[in-house]
Design a protein around this motif. Sequence first.
Motif, mmCIF file in Angstrom:
data_model
loop_
_atom_site.group_PDB
_atom_site.id
_atom_site.type_symbol
_atom_site.label_atom_id
_atom_site.label_comp_id
_atom_site.label_asym_id
_atom_site.label_seq_id
_atom_site.Cartn_x
_atom_site.Cartn_y
_atom_site.Cartn_z
ATOM 1 N N VAL A 100 0.845 -1.201 0.000
ATOM 2 C CA VAL A 100 0.000 0.000 0.000
ATOM 3 C C VAL A 100 0.876 1.245 0.000
ATOM 4 N N ASP A 101 1.942 1.195 0.787
ATOM 5 C CA ASP A 101 2.888 2.310 0.920
ATOM 6 C C ASP A 101 4.208 1.871 0.285
ATOM 7 N N ASP A 102 4.624 2.553 -0.801
ATOM 8 C CA ASP A 102 5.815 2.085 -1.514
ATOM 9 C C ASP A 102 7.118 2.707 -1.018
ATOM 10 N N SER A 103 7.092 3.342 0.172
ATOM 11 C CA SER A 103 8.353 3.796 0.770
ATOM 12 C C SER A 103 9.117 2.579 1.284
ATOM 13 N N LEU A 104 10.392 2.780 1.599
ATOM 14 C CA LEU A 104 11.218 1.668 2.080
ATOM 15 C C LEU A 104 10.611 1.043 3.333
ATOM 16 N N LYS A 105 10.239 1.884 4.300
ATOM 17 C CA LYS A 105 9.647 1.360 5.541
ATOM 18 C C LYS A 105 8.253 0.795 5.296
ATOM 19 N N GLY A 106 7.513 1.403 4.356
ATOM 20 C CA GLY A 106 6.181 0.907 4.038
ATOM 21 C C GLY A 106 6.213 -0.492 3.448
ATOM 22 N N MET A 107 7.267 -0.778 2.673
ATOM 23 C CA MET A 107 7.384 -2.101 2.051
ATOM 24 C C MET A 107 7.946 -3.150 3.004
ATOM 25 N N LEU A 108 8.957 -2.764 3.792
ATOM 26 C CA LEU A 108 9.672 -3.749 4.612
ATOM 27 C C LEU A 108 9.270 -3.743 6.078
ATOM 28 N N GLY A 109 8.586 -2.686 6.522
ATOM 29 C CA GLY A 109 8.188 -2.622 7.925
ATOM 30 C C GLY A 109 9.409 -2.492 8.821
ATOM 31 N N LYS A 110 9.342 -3.116 9.982
ATOM 32 C CA LYS A 110 10.505 -3.145 10.898
ATOM 33 C C LYS A 110 11.498 -4.135 10.291
ATOM 34 N N ALA A 111 12.662 -3.635 9.912
ATOM 35 C CA ALA A 111 13.547 -4.470 9.091
ATOM 36 C C ALA A 111 15.016 -4.265 9.428
ATOM 37 N N ASN A 112 15.815 -5.223 8.994
ATOM 38 C CA ASN A 112 17.268 -5.159 9.113
ATOM 39 C C ASN A 112 17.902 -5.298 7.739
ATOM 40 N N MET A 113 19.077 -4.733 7.600
ATOM 41 C CA MET A 113 19.915 -4.985 6.434
ATOM 42 C C MET A 113 21.061 -5.877 6.882
ATOM 43 N N ILE A 114 21.197 -7.005 6.214
ATOM 44 C CA ILE A 114 22.223 -7.984 6.583
ATOM 45 C C ILE A 114 23.223 -8.058 5.436
ATOM 46 N N ILE A 115 24.458 -7.709 5.710
ATOM 47 C CA ILE A 115 25.508 -7.761 4.689
ATOM 48 C C ILE A 115 26.462 -8.891 5.055
ATOM 49 N N THR A 116 26.534 -9.879 4.168
ATOM 50 C CA THR A 116 27.376 -11.051 4.407
ATOM 51 C C THR A 116 28.515 -11.045 3.404
ATOM 52 N N ILE A 117 29.738 -11.112 3.904
ATOM 53 C CA ILE A 117 30.933 -11.117 3.049
ATOM 54 C C ILE A 117 31.628 -12.463 3.208
ATOM 55 N N ILE A 118 31.837 -13.144 2.076
ATOM 56 C CA ILE A 118 32.426 -14.490 2.108
ATOM 57 C C ILE A 118 33.679 -14.507 1.230
ATOM 58 N N PRO A 119 34.858 -14.280 1.819
ATOM 59 C CA PRO A 119 36.092 -14.332 1.019
ATOM 60 C C PRO A 119 36.399 -15.769 0.604
ATOM 61 N N LYS A 120 37.054 -15.916 -0.552
ATOM 62 C CA LYS A 120 37.475 -17.265 -0.970
ATOM 63 C C LYS A 120 38.447 -17.843 0.044
ATOM 64 N N GLN A 121 39.274 -16.955 0.606
ATOM 65 C CA GLN A 121 40.202 -17.381 1.648
ATOM 66 C C GLN A 121 40.021 -16.448 2.842
ATOM 67 N N GLY A 122 39.835 -17.029 3.996
ATOM 68 C CA GLY A 122 39.631 -16.202 5.192
ATOM 69 C C GLY A 122 38.248 -16.397 5.772
ATOM 70 N N GLN A 123 37.959 -15.627 6.786
ATOM 71 C CA GLN A 123 36.727 -15.820 7.545
ATOM 72 C C GLN A 123 35.543 -15.076 6.956
#
Length: 288
Positions: A100-123
């Motif tokens: 109904v509301d096409d703003s970022l919060k209107g679409m996702l509600g209470k939300a988190n951004m999860i950034i996952t970094i996976i190196p070929k070598q390392g943690q």
Amino acid sequence: MSSQSDVLNRYIFEDLHARGELVQLDTSFKTIIENHNYPKPVITLLGELMAATSLLTATLKFEGEIAVQLQGNGPVKYAVINGDHQQQLRGVASIQDTIVDDSLKGMLGKANMIITIIPKQGQRYQGVVALEGDTLAECLEHYFATSEQLDTKIWLFSDNEQVLAAGSLIQVLPDTEDKEKQQGDFDHISQLTATIKAEEIFGLPANELLYRLYHDEQVRLFEPQSVAFVCGCSESKCLDAIANMGKEAIESHLQKHGNFTITCDFCKTGYHFDRENLQPLLDPKSQH
């Protein structure tokens, strides 16, 4: 659209303590959303997220992958783009209710951004920040400020009619002890970059756009990098997933349904396996 679409450009300023990135997406973005009947606000969101992930992938100083996921309790349950150091991207969104509301919060509600970094070598590394900004760009700037401690400005563009996406990133270069000069350079370049218009970033080749923005500065442009949609699904990966179920579960499923049908979430390709296809999993001795 210019012939330089689906390209990421990196550049630095010869006499200033700042660096930049510019990404322009056309076919790769169209391919990510084809076969999905996404509402227009979700197409816009995925375009911004795709441009953002490309920019973030380009900040990696190693070979590996990155995933940027938005996850919330609103009508859009999640949206995610995966990318790697070769600028191969794929993505998907899951919608659980009418928008109904096409703003970022209107679409996702209470939300988190999860950034996952996976190196070929390392943690593997995962950063989670609350999605508190009004725009995705603001949320990403907050992520850089808290996790990387690097002044970063991001501009994201997405057109759900033409299905084009683009983005620009400016970052301070921590290559001097003169913090005042560093901050002044960053602020100056950020102000120039903020004048980008959607029609320019969608319609001009990178070198022409950068000249318009920074014609009084000395800009060194590096070799451009192609951006492409690459799904990565395959018949063998589906067979591996089925094999992990174990013989009893496979046999039970075949007796109930007669076959297995697996559809890729990202590209919607369907894979079909009947008993004959799966015989090597049920009876390894039948393999030649």
